[in-house]
Write a protein that holds these residues in place. Structure first.
Motif, PDB file in Angstrom:
ATOM      1  N   ASP A  80      -2.705   3.076  -4.471  1.00  0.00           N
ATOM      2  CA  ASP A  80      -3.153   1.695  -4.273  1.00  0.00           C
ATOM      3  C   ASP A  80      -2.687   1.149  -2.932  1.00  0.00           C
ATOM      4  N   ASN A  81      -2.718   2.022  -1.945  1.00  0.00           N
ATOM      5  CA  ASN A  81      -2.319   1.627  -0.591  1.00  0.00           C
ATOM      6  C   ASN A  81      -0.829   1.308  -0.453  1.00  0.00           C
ATOM      7  N   ARG A  82      -0.060   1.613  -1.492  1.00  0.00           N
ATOM      8  CA  ARG A  82       1.389   1.391  -1.418  1.00  0.00           C
ATOM      9  C   ARG A  82       2.125   2.720  -1.460  1.00  0.00           C
ATOM     10  N   MET A  83       3.201   2.798  -0.685  1.00  0.00           N
ATOM     11  CA  MET A  83       3.961   4.032  -0.635  1.00  0.00           C
ATOM     12  C   MET A  83       4.802   4.230  -1.896  1.00  0.00           C
ATOM     13  N   ARG A  84       4.856   5.464  -2.308  1.00  0.00           N
ATOM     14  CA  ARG A  84       5.783   5.839  -3.374  1.00  0.00           C
ATOM     15  C   ARG A  84       6.486   7.122  -2.963  1.00  0.00           C
ATOM     16  N   LYS A  85       7.788   7.171  -3.230  1.00  0.00           N
ATOM     17  CA  LYS A  85       8.510   8.418  -2.965  1.00  0.00           C
ATOM     18  C   LYS A  85       8.948   8.995  -4.303  1.00  0.00           C
ATOM     19  N   TYR A  86       8.281  10.076  -4.668  1.00  0.00           N
ATOM     20  CA  TYR A  86       8.590  10.720  -5.942  1.00  0.00           C
ATOM     21  C   TYR A  86       9.763  11.685  -5.779  1.00  0.00           C
ATOM     22  N   TYR A  87      10.715  11.532  -6.657  1.00  0.00           N
ATOM     23  CA  TYR A  87      11.875  12.431  -6.639  1.00  0.00           C
ATOM     24  C   TYR A  87      11.840  13.344  -7.857  1.00  0.00           C
ATOM     25  N   LYS A  88      12.279  14.585  -7.637  1.00  0.00           N
ATOM     26  CA  LYS A  88      12.458  15.492  -8.779  1.00  0.00           C
ATOM     27  C   LYS A  88      13.694  16.353  -8.540  1.00  0.00           C
ATOM     28  N   LEU A  89      14.228  16.884  -9.622  1.00  0.00           N
ATOM     29  CA  LEU A  89      15.430  17.712  -9.526  1.00  0.00           C
ATOM     30  C   LEU A  89      15.153  19.025  -8.824  1.00  0.00           C
ATOM     31  N   THR A  90      16.095  19.440  -7.984  1.00  0.00           N
ATOM     32  CA  THR A  90      16.061  20.812  -7.480  1.00  0.00           C
ATOM     33  C   THR A  90      16.766  21.664  -8.532  1.00  0.00           C
ATOM     34  N   GLU A  91      16.828  22.961  -8.270  1.00  0.00           N
ATOM     35  CA  GLU A  91      17.539  23.827  -9.214  1.00  0.00           C
ATOM     36  C   GLU A  91      19.010  23.408  -9.251  1.00  0.00           C
ATOM     37  N   LYS A  92      19.554  23.183  -8.068  1.00  0.00           N
ATOM     38  CA  LYS A  92      20.941  22.725  -7.966  1.00  0.00           C
ATOM     39  C   LYS A  92      21.125  21.402  -8.702  1.00  0.00           C
ATOM     40  N   GLY A  93      20.117  20.565  -8.607  1.00  0.00           N
ATOM     41  CA  GLY A  93      20.169  19.282  -9.281  1.00  0.00           C
ATOM     42  C   GLY A  93      20.200  19.398 -10.800  1.00  0.00           C
ATOM     43  N   SER A  94      19.475  20.389 -11.310  1.00  0.00           N
ATOM     44  CA  SER A  94      19.457  20.608 -12.761  1.00  0.00           C
ATOM     45  C   SER A  94      20.833  21.021 -13.259  1.00  0.00           C
ATOM     46  N   ILE A  95      21.476  21.887 -12.495  1.00  0.00           N
ATOM     47  CA  ILE A  95      22.824  22.337 -12.866  1.00  0.00           C
ATOM     48  C   ILE A  95      23.796  21.154 -12.820  1.00  0.00           C
ATOM     49  N   GLU A  96      23.688  20.376 -11.749  1.00  0.00           N
ATOM     50  CA  GLU A  96      24.574  19.224 -11.599  1.00  0.00           C
ATOM     51  C   GLU A  96      24.351  18.210 -12.722  1.00  0.00           C
ATOM     52  N   THR A  97      23.114  18.083 -13.168  1.00  0.00           N
ATOM     53  CA  THR A  97      22.820  17.159 -14.268  1.00  0.00           C
ATOM     54  C   THR A  97      23.603  17.542 -15.524  1.00  0.00           C
ATOM     55  N   VAL A  98      23.614  18.820 -15.819  1.00  0.00           N
ATOM     56  CA  VAL A  98      24.370  19.306 -16.978  1.00  0.00           C
ATOM     57  C   VAL A  98      25.850  18.964 -16.832  1.00  0.00           C
ATOM     58  N   ASN A  99      26.388  19.197 -15.635  1.00  0.00           N
ATOM     59  CA  ASN A  99      27.800  18.875 -15.394  1.00  0.00           C
ATOM     60  C   ASN A  99      28.086  17.400 -15.577  1.00  0.00           C
ATOM     61  N   LYS A 100      27.221  16.586 -14.995  1.00  0.00           N
ATOM     62  CA  LYS A 100      27.425  15.139 -15.075  1.00  0.00           C
ATOM     63  C   LYS A 100      27.375  14.653 -16.525  1.00  0.00           C
ATOM     64  N   LEU A 101      26.490  15.233 -17.301  1.00  0.00           N
ATOM     65  CA  LEU A 101      26.386  14.825 -18.699  1.00  0.00           C
ATOM     66  C   LEU A 101      27.617  15.242 -19.490  1.00  0.00           C
ATOM     67  N   LYS A 102      28.174  16.400 -19.160  1.00  0.00           N
ATOM     68  CA  LYS A 102      29.410  16.822 -19.812  1.00  0.00           C
ATOM     69  C   LYS A 102      30.541  15.865 -19.463  1.00  0.00           C
ATOM     70  N   GLU A 103      30.588  15.477 -18.194  1.00  0.00           N
ATOM     71  CA  GLU A 103      31.618  14.522 -17.767  1.00  0.00           C
ATOM     72  C   GLU A 103      31.462  13.200 -18.494  1.00  0.00           C
ATOM     73  N   LEU A 104      30.219  12.775 -18.662  1.00  0.00           N
ATOM     74  CA  LEU A 104      29.983  11.517 -19.374  1.00  0.00           C
ATOM     75  C   LEU A 104      30.458  11.610 -20.819  1.00  0.00           C
ATOM     76  N   GLU A 105      30.125  12.706 -21.474  1.00  0.00           N
ATOM     77  CA  GLU A 105      30.555  12.875 -22.862  1.00  0.00           C
ATOM     78  C   GLU A 105      32.077  12.876 -22.967  1.00  0.00           C
ATOM     79  N   GLN A 106      32.716  13.558 -22.026  1.00  0.00           N
ATOM     80  CA  GLN A 106      34.169  13.615 -22.039  1.00  0.00           C
ATOM     81  C   GLN A 106      34.771  12.238 -21.762  1.00  0.00           C
ATOM     82  N   TYR A 107      34.144  11.525 -20.828  1.00  0.00           N
ATOM     83  CA  TYR A 107      34.597  10.159 -20.534  1.00  0.00           C
ATOM     84  C   TYR A 107      34.510   9.284 -21.784  1.00  0.00           C
ATOM     85  N   ILE A 108      33.379   9.348 -22.458  1.00  0.00           N
ATOM     86  CA  ILE A 108      33.192   8.537 -23.665  1.00  0.00           C
ATOM     87  C   ILE A 108      34.214   8.908 -24.734  1.00  0.00           C
TER      88      ILE A 108
END
Lengths: 122, 122
Positions: A80-108
């Motif tokens: 619609d004539n407006r810019m969008r920047k789509y982001y997606k996980l890289t492979e490294k990002g997928s691994i980091e996501t798992v780590n971050k979620l573990k940290e969150l669970e441990q924090y909780i």
DNA sequence: ATCTTATGCATAAGAAAATTATGTATATAT
DNA sequence: ATATATACATAATTTTCTTATGCATAAGAT
């Protein structure tokens, strides 16, 4: 003239959200494949029923940081004539996501035993 | 000469702890009546099995802040020729503790639905 | 005896991650 | 026409830590 001020309830309404933005972004991208910035703010608002509003000043620098760390890939689109920047996980990002979620669970877990010694840690 | 370095696992090992120090202090004081700074660091280390180490550089300024906000009262004592500053909740502090705990519960709820839409919110 | 670790407080410099305040631009609703 | 929503970006400031000091006494190890 009446002015009704709407107080924006931003991240840090409770200061606890400080430090969890990267985790939130990564998880949403894992869940949804690809998203653009504004979409992320709306999704978070929707899921938390308006309780958590991510500010742009926090979001965009965070996305840039994650990208610079090769955790996210970007793809620019024009809708619609407006810019969008789509982001997606890289492979490294997928691994980091798992780590971050573990940290969150441990924090909780840790916070739960700290604030309520009676709760079980299941 | 061998040097074995022990890496201190401090707050922010996971960045998630940012913003939760005041909540932790208030809750521990609610639970234990009165405590001194060093005691708080040891209690937190014990409860979290060493996972969360509160640094002095974070703790003491936090205690001073809470005191300046009239949430804590101080009482100085000398034990074994060493100074101790015992902190306890004021009435205002007790009320604030309840608020902070509610915020923590809400934060945990929100994070859980954000990172795991399948989890129930009971 | 001496040296290290533990106990106990404090503060200053720097870093990280947010808030707040801007700025640009297009689309839609009133 | 004007305000709101969509969509990005960044700079100044604030908050909250980490890291690095500093001082002082007690206890344990060699």
């Amino acid at each position: 003239m009446y002015i009704f001020e709407v107080y924006q309830q931003v991240m840090g309404n409770s200061k606890l959200y400080k430090g969890s933005l990267h985790t939130i972004i990564l998880k949403l991208l894992e869940e949804n494949g690809k998203m653009y910035g504004y979409e992320i703010t709306q999704k978070v608002k929707e899921i938390t029923k308006g309780e958590l509003q991510i500010t742009e000043g926090a979001l965009y620098p965070a996305l840039h940081k994650l990208e610079s760390e090769d955790l996210l890939d970007v793809e620019v689109a024009k809708v619609d004539n407006r810019m969008r920047k789509y982001y997606k996980l890289t492979e490294k990002g997928s691994i980091e996501t798992v780590n971050k979620l573990k940290e969150l669970e441990q924090y909780i877990r840790n916070m739960q035993v700290l604030v309520n010694p009676k709760w079980s840690i299941e």
